[in-house]
Design a protein around this motif. Structure first.
Motif, PDB file in Angstrom:
ATOM      1  N   LEU A 130       0.801  -1.228   0.000  1.00  0.00           N
ATOM      2  CA  LEU A 130       0.000   0.000   0.000  1.00  0.00           C
ATOM      3  C   LEU A 130       0.837   1.283   0.000  1.00  0.00           C
ATOM      4  CD1 LEU A 130      -2.886  -1.060   2.432  1.00  0.00           C
ATOM      5  CD2 LEU A 130      -2.815  -1.176  -0.074  1.00  0.00           C
ATOM      6  N   LYS A 131       2.083   1.190  -0.447  1.00  0.00           N
ATOM      7  CA  LYS A 131       2.932   2.358  -0.635  1.00  0.00           C
ATOM      8  C   LYS A 131       3.472   2.360  -2.063  1.00  0.00           C
ATOM      9  CE  LYS A 131       4.706   2.984   4.098  1.00  0.00           C
ATOM     10  NZ  LYS A 131       5.953   3.087   4.919  1.00  0.00           N
ATOM     11  N   LYS A 165      -0.013  13.054  -2.693  1.00  0.00           N
ATOM     12  CA  LYS A 165      -0.097  13.891  -1.486  1.00  0.00           C
ATOM     13  C   LYS A 165      -1.539  14.238  -1.185  1.00  0.00           C
ATOM     14  CE  LYS A 165       4.484  16.039  -1.870  1.00  0.00           C
ATOM     15  NZ  LYS A 165       5.225  17.310  -2.116  1.00  0.00           N
ATOM     16  N   GLY A 166      -2.291  14.587  -2.221  1.00  0.00           N
ATOM     17  CA  GLY A 166      -3.693  14.933  -2.030  1.00  0.00           C
ATOM     18  C   GLY A 166      -4.545  13.755  -1.613  1.00  0.00           C
ATOM     19  N   LEU A 167      -4.105  12.540  -1.942  1.00  0.00           N
ATOM     20  CA  LEU A 167      -4.849  11.330  -1.620  1.00  0.00           C
ATOM     21  C   LEU A 167      -4.298  10.623  -0.382  1.00  0.00           C
ATOM     22  CD1 LEU A 167      -5.180   9.945  -5.262  1.00  0.00           C
ATOM     23  CD2 LEU A 167      -7.012  10.941  -3.878  1.00  0.00           C
ATOM     24  N   ASN A 168      -3.311  11.240   0.289  1.00  0.00           N
ATOM     25  CA  ASN A 168      -2.662  10.657   1.479  1.00  0.00           C
ATOM     26  C   ASN A 168      -2.048   9.293   1.196  1.00  0.00           C
ATOM     27  OD1 ASN A 168      -3.286  12.821   3.301  1.00  0.00           O
ATOM     28  ND2 ASN A 168      -5.393  12.057   3.416  1.00  0.00           N
ATOM     29  N   ILE A 169      -1.471   9.172   0.001  1.00  0.00           N
ATOM     30  CA  ILE A 169      -0.755   7.950  -0.378  1.00  0.00           C
ATOM     31  C   ILE A 169       0.731   8.192  -0.191  1.00  0.00           C
ATOM     32  CG2 ILE A 169      -0.186   6.394  -2.288  1.00  0.00           C
ATOM     33  CD1 ILE A 169      -2.963   7.082  -3.463  1.00  0.00           C
ATOM     34  N   ASP A 170       1.400   7.313   0.522  1.00  0.00           N
ATOM     35  CA  ASP A 170       2.829   7.450   0.760  1.00  0.00           C
ATOM     36  C   ASP A 170       3.620   7.158  -0.513  1.00  0.00           C
ATOM     37  OD1 ASP A 170       2.527   8.091   3.454  1.00  0.00           O
ATOM     38  OD2 ASP A 170       2.609   5.985   4.086  1.00  0.00           O
ATOM     39  N   VAL A 171       4.534   8.060  -0.849  1.00  0.00           N
ATOM     40  CA  VAL A 171       5.450   7.858  -1.970  1.00  0.00           C
ATOM     41  C   VAL A 171       6.862   7.920  -1.429  1.00  0.00           C
ATOM     42  CG1 VAL A 171       6.254   8.649  -4.213  1.00  0.00           C
ATOM     43  CG2 VAL A 171       3.843   8.897  -3.608  1.00  0.00           C
ATOM     44  N   VAL A 172       7.622   6.866  -1.638  1.00  0.00           N
ATOM     45  CA  VAL A 172       8.997   6.795  -1.151  1.00  0.00           C
ATOM     46  C   VAL A 172       9.939   6.822  -2.352  1.00  0.00           C
ATOM     47  CG1 VAL A 172      10.679   5.434   0.154  1.00  0.00           C
ATOM     48  CG2 VAL A 172       8.246   5.420   0.832  1.00  0.00           C
ATOM     49  N   GLU A 173      10.841   7.794  -2.356  1.00  0.00           N
ATOM     50  CA  GLU A 173      11.850   7.868  -3.408  1.00  0.00           C
ATOM     51  C   GLU A 173      13.105   7.167  -2.907  1.00  0.00           C
ATOM     52  OE1 GLU A 173      11.999  11.679  -5.733  1.00  0.00           O
ATOM     53  OE2 GLU A 173      10.777  12.407  -4.071  1.00  0.00           O
ATOM     54  N   LYS A 174      13.436   6.048  -3.508  1.00  0.00           N
ATOM     55  CA  LYS A 174      14.587   5.261  -3.079  1.00  0.00           C
ATOM     56  C   LYS A 174      15.123   4.459  -4.251  1.00  0.00           C
ATOM     57  CE  LYS A 174      14.085   1.248  -1.219  1.00  0.00           C
ATOM     58  NZ  LYS A 174      13.856   0.102  -0.317  1.00  0.00           N
ATOM     59  N   LYS A 175      16.352   4.002  -4.135  1.00  0.00           N
ATOM     60  CA  LYS A 175      16.946   3.166  -5.163  1.00  0.00           C
ATOM     61  C   LYS A 175      16.264   1.812  -5.155  1.00  0.00           C
ATOM     62  CE  LYS A 175      21.444   5.462  -5.270  1.00  0.00           C
ATOM     63  NZ  LYS A 175      22.917   5.307  -5.170  1.00  0.00           N
TER      64      LYS A 175
END
Length: 296
Positions: free
Chosen positions: A200-201, A224-234
């Motif tokens: 769920l991310k 962001k507007g939907l409160n969904i976590d977005v992780v920027e990672k390799k």
């Protein structure tokens, strides 16, 4: 696909001319060395009329791409946006893909251009990769090293790299290719950014070795507007193989889901994924069916 006919107009150095009459400079650096910069924009037919999505951001990026390779950019972006709308009207287009191209004049030396020209074309074009879920593979062609090229710029010559990757994938029976960076991490597809879903991310490769797509940033804003976590990672190939789902995004492709990667089929039903929700929100956004300021 036919991009123009006898009646098609393009915008060229301040004038609207027939595409068939434009001609080409056979001694230009852009033709010989790929020394040029371009953009891709989409116009949508909305309830409020024809709208070019994020036109200002795209032309600002075009200007920055030219500056990155010392290609002159003497034009006013607001004027170019106005000319883009006028071009759509001249060609009787309501929903279209728009391609501005900045190219250099005659010069056979490997030196920075002293003058440049701009062309803007437009044509009807559906989603670049179609609308069906994609079969993708990991390419043997590596993403360009950031120390060898301004990979944040949309420069003509670097797309040979993308052509090689996507052509390889198609030859092997896939729809698109995923490219690794110089450290072996996932960077992006040949011309789209990548997101994967896990527990769920959403996860997406960070800036640095990828093209900083405007659609990619729009996806992050929507989340962001939907409160969904977005992780920027390799991300590794294993991360993509073990994901619950994945999708690609870009102006030409819009938002398109992935069915399988390297023969591994995602078990999650696409319609129930975060990517599908973002796909629906994005379509409402570009068609102005929801207020953009509220969404972000």
């Amino acid at each position: 696909m036919q991009y123009y006919n006898q009646e098609t107009y393009i915008y060229l150095d301040g004038d609207f001319v027939k595409a068939t009459d434009a001609g080409i400079d056979l001694f230009g650096q852009s033709l010989h060395y790929g020394y040029g910069a371009f953009e891709g924009l989409r116009a949508y037919s909305t309830h409020h009329g024809i709208r070019i999505f994020k036109a200002e951001e795209h032309f600002i990026r075009l200007q920055h791409s030219c500056e990155a390779i010392n290609l002159p950019y003497p034009w006013d972006n607001q004027v170019l946006i106005e000319k883009s709308y006028a071009l759509l009207e001249a060609n009787n287009l309501r929903s279209a893909y728009i391609r501005p191209l900045v190219f250099s004049g005659s010069n056979m030396h490997l030196t920075s251009a002293k003058d440049a020209h701009i062309m803007i074309a437009a044509w009807e074009w559906g989603p670049y990769l179609g609308q069906n879920l994609l079969r993708v593979c990991t390419s043997k062609v590596q993403r360009l090293h950031p120390k060898s090229f301004h990979i944040e710029a949309k420069v003509s010559g670097q797309y040979i790299n993308a052509i090689l990757a996507s052509s390889e994938a198609i030859r092997e029976g896939y729809d698109e290719a995923l490219m690794l960076d110089h450290d072996g991490f996932l960077a992006q597809a040949s011309s789209e950014n990548l997101f994967i879903e896990k527990d769920l991310k959403l996860y997406t490769p960070p800036l640095g070795n990828i093209f900083p797509g405007i659609t990619r940033q729009t996806v992050i804003e929507l989340c962001k507007g939907l409160n969904i976590d977005v992780v920027e990672k390799k991300l590794t190939i294993q991360d993509v193989h073990e994901a619950d789902s994945a999708f690609l995004c870009g102006t030409a492709a819009e938002i398109i889901g992935i069915k399988e990667v390297d023969g591994i089929i995602y078990k999650e039903d696409w319609e129930h994924t975060i990517g599908a929700s973002i796909q629906r929100k994005y379509k409402k956004l570009v068609l102005e069916e929801e207020n953009y300021e509220v969404i972000i």
